[in-house]
Design a protein around this motif. Structure first.
Motif, mmCIF file in Angstrom:
data_model
loop_
_atom_site.group_PDB
_atom_site.id
_atom_site.type_symbol
_atom_site.label_atom_id
_atom_site.label_comp_id
_atom_site.label_asym_id
_atom_site.label_seq_id
_atom_site.Cartn_x
_atom_site.Cartn_y
_atom_site.Cartn_z
ATOM 1 N N VAL A 77 1.108 -1.133 0.026
ATOM 2 C CA VAL A 77 0.050 0.091 -0.454
ATOM 3 C C VAL A 77 1.137 1.162 -0.028
ATOM 4 O O VAL A 77 0.853 1.883 -0.494
ATOM 5 C CB VAL A 77 -1.373 -0.109 0.948
ATOM 6 C CG1 VAL A 77 -2.287 0.732 1.342
ATOM 7 C CG2 VAL A 77 -1.723 -1.285 0.648
ATOM 8 N N PRO A 78 1.732 0.992 0.885
ATOM 9 C CA PRO A 78 2.489 2.454 0.900
ATOM 10 C C PRO A 78 3.475 2.934 -0.028
ATOM 11 O O PRO A 78 3.988 3.646 -1.099
ATOM 12 C CB PRO A 78 3.927 2.365 1.991
ATOM 13 C CG PRO A 78 2.909 1.608 2.856
ATOM 14 C CD PRO A 78 2.161 0.674 2.375
ATOM 15 N N LEU A 79 4.013 1.509 -0.554
ATOM 16 C CA LEU A 79 4.692 2.073 -2.120
ATOM 17 C C LEU A 79 3.628 2.807 -3.405
ATOM 18 O O LEU A 79 4.059 3.701 -4.226
ATOM 19 C CB LEU A 79 4.761 0.743 -3.085
ATOM 20 C CG LEU A 79 6.715 -0.388 -2.486
ATOM 21 C CD1 LEU A 79 6.860 -1.594 -2.690
ATOM 22 C CD2 LEU A 79 7.868 0.855 -2.805
ATOM 23 N N ALA A 80 1.906 2.017 -3.770
ATOM 24 C CA ALA A 80 1.712 2.085 -4.158
ATOM 25 C C ALA A 80 0.965 3.578 -4.364
ATOM 26 O O ALA A 80 1.000 4.214 -5.360
ATOM 27 C CB ALA A 80 0.260 1.928 -4.071
ATOM 28 N N PHE A 81 1.122 3.980 -3.000
ATOM 29 C CA PHE A 81 0.928 5.489 -3.217
ATOM 30 C C PHE A 81 1.991 6.483 -2.870
ATOM 31 O O PHE A 81 1.907 7.460 -4.366
ATOM 32 C CB PHE A 81 1.103 6.127 -1.130
ATOM 33 C CG PHE A 81 -0.874 6.219 -0.402
ATOM 34 C CD1 PHE A 81 -1.736 7.285 -0.866
ATOM 35 C CD2 PHE A 81 -1.376 4.742 -0.271
ATOM 36 C CE1 PHE A 81 -2.643 6.945 -0.736
ATOM 37 C CE2 PHE A 81 -2.653 4.797 -0.037
ATOM 38 C CZ PHE A 81 -3.403 5.998 -0.095
ATOM 39 N N LEU A 120 -11.144 15.035 -3.364
ATOM 40 C CA LEU A 120 -9.844 15.335 -2.492
ATOM 41 C C LEU A 120 -9.950 16.798 -1.979
ATOM 42 O O LEU A 120 -10.428 16.883 -1.513
ATOM 43 C CB LEU A 120 -8.731 14.695 -2.065
ATOM 44 C CG LEU A 120 -8.289 12.655 -3.335
ATOM 45 C CD1 LEU A 120 -7.158 12.394 -3.808
ATOM 46 C CD2 LEU A 120 -9.131 12.118 -2.056
ATOM 47 N N GLU A 121 -10.281 17.146 -2.789
ATOM 48 C CA GLU A 121 -10.605 18.809 -2.536
ATOM 49 C C GLU A 121 -11.158 19.293 -2.415
ATOM 50 O O GLU A 121 -11.249 20.076 -1.964
ATOM 51 C CB GLU A 121 -10.352 19.029 -4.213
ATOM 52 C CG GLU A 121 -9.306 19.415 -5.454
ATOM 53 C CD GLU A 121 -9.400 19.414 -6.775
ATOM 54 O OE1 GLU A 121 -8.096 19.206 -6.932
ATOM 55 O OE2 GLU A 121 -10.040 20.145 -7.057
ATOM 56 N N ILE A 174 -6.968 10.987 3.998
ATOM 57 C CA ILE A 174 -6.066 10.081 3.672
ATOM 58 C C ILE A 174 -6.631 8.726 4.679
ATOM 59 O O ILE A 174 -7.527 7.969 4.657
ATOM 60 C CB ILE A 174 -4.627 9.819 3.685
ATOM 61 C CG1 ILE A 174 -4.243 10.026 2.899
ATOM 62 C CG2 ILE A 174 -4.778 8.393 4.168
ATOM 63 C CD1 ILE A 174 -2.074 10.344 2.957
ATOM 64 N N ARG A 175 -7.159 9.634 5.552
ATOM 65 C CA ARG A 175 -7.741 9.049 6.423
ATOM 66 C C ARG A 175 -9.682 8.891 6.902
ATOM 67 O O ARG A 175 -10.056 7.278 6.483
ATOM 68 C CB ARG A 175 -7.533 8.695 7.873
ATOM 69 C CG ARG A 175 -7.665 7.407 9.261
ATOM 70 C CD ARG A 175 -7.320 7.961 10.761
ATOM 71 N NE ARG A 175 -7.186 9.358 10.794
ATOM 72 C CZ ARG A 175 -8.462 9.776 11.174
ATOM 73 N NH1 ARG A 175 -9.049 8.772 11.840
ATOM 74 N NH2 ARG A 175 -8.804 11.421 11.855
ATOM 75 N N THR A 208 -9.282 8.743 1.168
ATOM 76 C CA THR A 208 -9.072 7.663 -0.091
ATOM 77 C C THR A 208 -9.047 6.749 1.039
ATOM 78 O O THR A 208 -9.643 5.638 0.134
ATOM 79 C CB THR A 208 -7.878 8.621 0.108
ATOM 80 O OG1 THR A 208 -7.411 10.234 0.232
ATOM 81 C CG2 THR A 208 -7.234 7.580 -0.627
ATOM 82 N N LEU A 209 -8.366 6.151 1.878
ATOM 83 C CA LEU A 209 -9.242 4.427 2.521
ATOM 84 C C LEU A 209 -10.115 4.120 2.673
ATOM 85 O O LEU A 209 -10.603 3.330 1.988
ATOM 86 C CB LEU A 209 -7.916 4.508 3.743
ATOM 87 C CG LEU A 209 -6.498 4.544 3.655
ATOM 88 C CD1 LEU A 209 -6.058 4.697 4.837
ATOM 89 C CD2 LEU A 209 -5.767 3.519 2.822
ATOM 90 N N PRO A 210 -11.416 4.963 2.932
ATOM 91 C CA PRO A 210 -12.862 4.559 2.830
ATOM 92 C C PRO A 210 -13.200 4.058 1.307
ATOM 93 O O PRO A 210 -13.228 2.960 0.998
ATOM 94 C CB PRO A 210 -13.722 4.930 3.496
ATOM 95 C CG PRO A 210 -13.161 6.049 4.746
ATOM 96 C CD PRO A 210 -10.956 6.376 4.238
ATOM 97 N N LEU A 211 -12.666 5.490 0.325
ATOM 98 C CA LEU A 211 -13.075 4.791 -1.162
ATOM 99 C C LEU A 211 -12.379 3.722 -1.673
ATOM 100 O O LEU A 211 -12.534 2.758 -2.692
ATOM 101 C CB LEU A 211 -12.030 6.405 -1.388
ATOM 102 C CG LEU A 211 -13.864 7.194 -1.551
ATOM 103 C CD1 LEU A 211 -13.076 8.423 -2.056
ATOM 104 C CD2 LEU A 211 -15.086 7.053 -2.192
ATOM 105 N N LEU A 212 -11.388 2.996 -1.113
ATOM 106 C CA LEU A 212 -10.144 1.841 -1.714
ATOM 107 C C LEU A 212 -10.701 0.877 -0.754
ATOM 108 O O LEU A 212 -9.810 0.181 -1.088
ATOM 109 C CB LEU A 212 -8.893 2.009 -0.914
ATOM 110 C CG LEU A 212 -8.308 3.792 -2.119
ATOM 111 C CD1 LEU A 212 -6.432 3.604 -1.188
ATOM 112 C CD2 LEU A 212 -8.351 3.532 -2.994
ATOM 113 N N ARG A 213 -11.733 1.100 -0.052
ATOM 114 C CA ARG A 213 -12.107 -0.302 0.537
ATOM 115 C C ARG A 213 -12.226 -1.534 -0.285
ATOM 116 O O ARG A 213 -11.258 -2.675 -0.147
ATOM 117 C CB ARG A 213 -13.063 -0.117 1.556
ATOM 118 C CG ARG A 213 -13.346 -1.114 3.218
ATOM 119 C CD ARG A 213 -14.115 -1.087 3.338
ATOM 120 N NE ARG A 213 -15.527 -1.340 2.384
ATOM 121 C CZ ARG A 213 -16.667 -1.803 2.995
ATOM 122 N NH1 ARG A 213 -17.287 -1.284 4.583
ATOM 123 N NH2 ARG A 213 -17.679 -1.791 2.445
ATOM 124 N N PRO A 214 -13.306 -1.850 -1.135
ATOM 125 C CA PRO A 214 -13.590 -2.450 -2.083
ATOM 126 C C PRO A 214 -11.731 -2.746 -3.034
ATOM 127 O O PRO A 214 -11.486 -4.510 -2.869
ATOM 128 C CB PRO A 214 -14.099 -1.963 -3.433
ATOM 129 C CG PRO A 214 -15.184 -0.814 -2.799
ATOM 130 C CD PRO A 214 -13.862 -0.087 -1.673
#
Lengths: 547, 326
Positions: free
Chosen positions: A72-76, A169-170, A183-184, A187-193
């Motif tokens: 995950v951090p690498l992807a970010f 994000l804006e 992010i918390r 971003t992360l909730p949207l990335l949940r799936p």
């Protein structure tokens, strides 16, 4: 849709379900029946069995955590920040994916094992007489898992981030949320799936993992290796109960993680453009990031390089030196000139090719029935195509070995074990989810009007299939077929339980070469497997990419 | 219609999951005639077209073309050409191969036919182009050429212009009209745009909830609607209380805006305040709001009133009367 066509569709759907159920579901039911007929209680009371079960589960969970922590951090980093070499490095991060499981494991053995390059280097530097560590147990397994499975999180998260709508994000920022809060909370909730999808893939792969525990486990047993050991000891009733237990764990894990995927939130709302990567402001930091990226890429590439290096070492020439003293192509020459070496290569190639072709054909039929005709049996068909992915390869192999180890024609059981058919059958079953998923997805995006247009222009069923459907589905067929071929070519987990000497595949030959201390030969096989895999995936991507 | 019906649809019916999509549809199309199927979405017009093409099988009824019953003939043997809404060009084939797809012959004969049909749609020399490189209008013409190449007996078009930019539509419509006329092919097309139906169709069949409401020339439909639905669907119409337009109490009268006339007569039955004026050439539509909150539209010379005027109007011609509430 005419009544006649729908009628023929129903017959075809029933036939497909029957065949899939026979080779996918039926073996599992036979395992379950055999398991429950035996002395289940004795197995349930055994501490060793519970330990293996627990080890399987915690290794799988720890693998998910490790893979996420790296991926995950690498992807970010690669999706959000710009620095020199970002494009090339971003692609290199997926390198572990081209190593078939067994090949990755032996590469780690040559690299980090007791007599591997790293241990020899440490011994040389510090003047030690013995290797300072042993590559064994849970730690070794997790090391391999982390290396090979973070790719799932990395690729999934990058794809998810690329689809994220910047305006969201804006919006968060305009509402006063700082970077971390955005992010918390956004971003992360949207990335949940996406994260749940990666977690599912990692969990199932780690639970089914066989090569790493088999070679590095030692006395540390997970269920997959425990099953094989029990079967080799001839305790079939216990092996059946263990197989059933692994099946149940896999199904439960699958069900639990599928819940987490939830709805496709990201897809539903992701309409805008993704944020562009931001150039890292400080020049020093930018250079540092690039350097760290190249360092990481080198680290990821080390197993591949190790394999290549070892494959060039003639047998018996490398003893105590830190680096091998001689390099030749003798090991590769032997692959072609020695009939006994060439044979496994040809075996694997034809068996993988046959299995892939059959799986692609089955997937095409399934796609036509499920998507185009909306057959009443659509759900069972999709289910049967997914099942071999949910169930670990060890379970599939035990199921096939049990079901097709006796002849009872009335029960649909024939002796295939020991014949040339059993491995292609096993590869076929394992390929079904790969080709099925790709082809069904392709079919769903295929405009039905294309086939109708061909029909109104006078094209009959076969002309429509060959001139329209197959060419248009080519990307999906190439992607699914390529993946299936590579998986079958490198298969170890089902081969180890089902192979015969005459039809032994590459993976089995690698293992016996290792046993005979012919590491050069083993590595040469590994390199060939790696090259063919990369080529097959590359060709798949190229064929899929045009037009 | 000349020379008797070439294509005949007799009592056609099709039900999807208990919902009738087309019910008891009977229509005749003459040789070389262009028939528009016009209706709102869900009226069954697309289902009718798909039944004609053979992609759906009717529950009842027959389709006869040139005396041959084709109801049970499979689409690939029916020799009906179809142009799809999104064209359905084969993305893996170039323009020439797309057009040649339906041709039985190969070699030079095929190449000649492809060139001939492409020339007919003003795309001569486009054989080696990839379909992805073409504009929307060009794609549509390739789709037309492809369907015409095997010389079908009937041409079917599904919303032929809906996929085009509004600015392109009028020109494409003219080109389409010209191509169809040149070939002289019997054509059935589906549209939800009145203008398109009236402009392209020799006759227009209005469908509503799976049933045929009326079939006739555009003039017939406008001047003499057979049903209240047609009266409301074709052109603009006011729904007015019947007793004030010379009808029975409780009935409603359907009146075209041009059939209402402003008058200074204080006894005129309709009165209100002009709230809106929309210009159309030298005339304008006036939206008049009555005291009871209802409103109606009058088409009159643009200088007849300005917004805010209190006006009165009389009905000159009632298009249709029907019982029941407005």
């Amino acid at each position: 849709m005419s009544a006649g066509r729908r009628g023929r569709g129903s017959v075809a759907a029933a036939l497909l379900v029957a065949v899939l159920a026979w080779v996918v579901l039926y073996p599992l039911l036979i395992v379950a029946a055999d398991a429950l007929r035996g002395d289940v209680l004795a197995v349930v009371r055994s501490r060793a069995e519970w330990l293996a079960l627990w080890d399987s589960v915690w290794i799988a969970i720890a693998s998910v955590a490790l893979a996420a922590a790296i991926g995950v951090p690498l992807a970010f980093l690669f999706e959000r920040f710009d620095f020199p070499g970002r494009g090339v490095l971003g692609a290199l991060m997926a390198l572990p994916a081209v190593l078939p499981p067994l090949v990755g494991v032996i590469a780690f053995l040559f690299l980090y094992g007791e007599s591997g390059f790293v241990a020899r280097a440490v011994m040389a530097v510090f003047g030690l007489r013995e290797a300072p560590w042993r590559l064994q147990g849970a730690g070794a397994i997790l090391l391999v898992h982390a290396y090979s499975m973070y790719v799932y999180f990395y690729l999934f998260t990058r794809a998810g981030l690329a689809r994220l709508d910047e305006s969201m994000l804006e919006a968060a920022a305009s509402l006063g949320a700082g970077r971390w809060r955005t992010i918390r909370r956004v971003t992360l909730p949207l990335l949940r799936p996406v994260l749940a999808g990666a977690a599912l893939l990692t969990f199932m792969t780690a639970l089914a993992s066989f090569s790493a525990p088999y070679l590095f486990g030692g006395s540390f047993r997970v269920l997959t290796t425990q099953i094989v050991a029990t079967k080799l000891n001839g305790d079939l009733p216990t092996a059946m109960v263990e197989t059933l237990a692994l099946t149940v764990v896999a199904l439960a894990g699958y069900a639990f993680l599928r819940l987490g995927e939830g709805r496709g939130l990201l897809v539903a709302v992701g309409k805008g453009t993704a944020p562009r990567p931001r150039r890292i402001a400080s020049a020093a930091l930018r250079r540092l990031t690039a350097a760290a990226g190249w360092g990481l890429a080198a680290l990821l590439l080390l197993p591949h390089l190790t394999l290549l290096l070892v494959s060039l070492v003639p047998d018996g020439t490398w003893t105590t030196q830190a680096l091998p003293p001689r390099y030749t192509l003798a090991n590769f020459a032997a692959l072609v000139t020695e009939a006994e070496r060439l044979r496994p290569l040809l075996n694997s190639l034809w068996m993988a090719a046959v299995a892939t072709a059959a799986a692609v054909a089955a997937a095409l039929l399934a796609g036509h029935l499920v998507v185009r005709l909306r057959a009443r049996l659509a759900r069972p068909i999709e289910w049967l195509l997914t099942l071999p992915w949910v169930v670990p390869g060890t379970v599939l192999a035990i199921g096939l070995a049990t079901t097709f180890g006796v002849t009872r024609p009335l029960a649909g059981r024939f002796v295939l074990v020991g014949t040339a058919l059993i491995l292609p059958l096993a590869y076929f079953v394992r390929s079904l989810p790969l080709t099925g998923r790709a082809v069904l997805a392709g079919y769903r995006q295929l405009d039905p009007a294309l086939e109708e247009a061909a029909q109104s222009l006078g094209a009959g069923r076969w002309k429509r299939l060959w001139r329209v459907t197959v060419p248009v589905l080519r990307p999906a067929l190439a992607a699914g077929g390529g993946l299936a071929f590579v998986t079958a070519l490198g298969d170890f987990v089902t081969s180890v339980l089902l192979y015969t000497y005459d039809t032994r595949p590459i993976s089995i030959e690698i293992l016996s070469s290792l046993r005979l201390e012919q590491v050069g030969a083993a590595a040469a096989f590994g390199v060939v497997l790696m090259a063919v895999s990369a080529a097959a995936l590359g060709v798949g991507a190229r064929v899929g990419g045009t037009r | 219609m000349s020379g008797g019906p070439f294509l005949s649809i007799q009592g056609l019916g099709k039900t999807f999951a208990d919902r009738p999509a087309v019910a008891d549809l009977t229509l005749e199309v003459g040789r070389g005639e262009v028939l528009a199927l016009l209706g709102p979405s869900g009226s069954g017009k697309t289902t009718t077209l798909r039944l004609l093409a053979g992609f759906e099988t009717p529950d009842t009824g027959r389709i006869v073309v040139a005396g041959e019953d084709v109801t049970d003939v499979r689409p690939e043997a029916r020799r009906f050409g179809m142009v799809f809404q999104h064209y359905a060009l084969f993305p893996h084939l170039d323009v020439g191969a797309n057009v040649a797809f339906g041709l039985a012959f190969r070699g030079d004969v095929q190449a000649r036919r492809v060139a001939e049909v492409l020339a007919m749609v003003d795309l001569a020399g486009y054989e080696r182009r990839a379909v992805g490189e073409l504009s929307g209008g060009q794609q549509q013409r390739v789709a037309l050429a492809r369907s015409l190449a095997p010389e079908p007996r009937v041409l079917l078009l599904d919303e032929p212009l809906s996929n085009l930019d509004p600015s392109l539509r009028e020109r494409t419509r003219k080109e389409l009209r010209r191509a169809i006329t040149r070939v002289g092919i019997t054509t059935v097309f589906v549209t939800h745009e009145q203008e398109e139906a009236f402009d392209l169709g020799d006759r227009v069949a209005v469908l509503h909830a799976g049933r045929l409401e009326q079939v006739g020339t555009p003039d017939d439909l406008y001047d003499a609607p057979a049903t209240p639905f047609v009266a409301r669907f074709i052109g603009r119409v006011n729904v007015l209380p019947g007793e004030r337009a010379g009808g029975a109490p409780g009935s409603v009268a359907l009146v075209r805006p041009e059939a209402l006339r402003f008058t200074g007569d204080a006894s005129a039955p309709f009165a209100g305040t002009v709230t809106e004026r929309r210009f159309v050439g030298d005339r304008a539509y006036f939206v008049v709001e009555a005291a009871d909150g209802t409103s109606f539209e009058v088409l009159a010379p643009h200088g007849a009133a300005v917004v805010g005027d209190t006006v009165r109007a009389v009905v000159e011609n009632v298009l249709f009367r029907e019982q029941g509430a407005r």
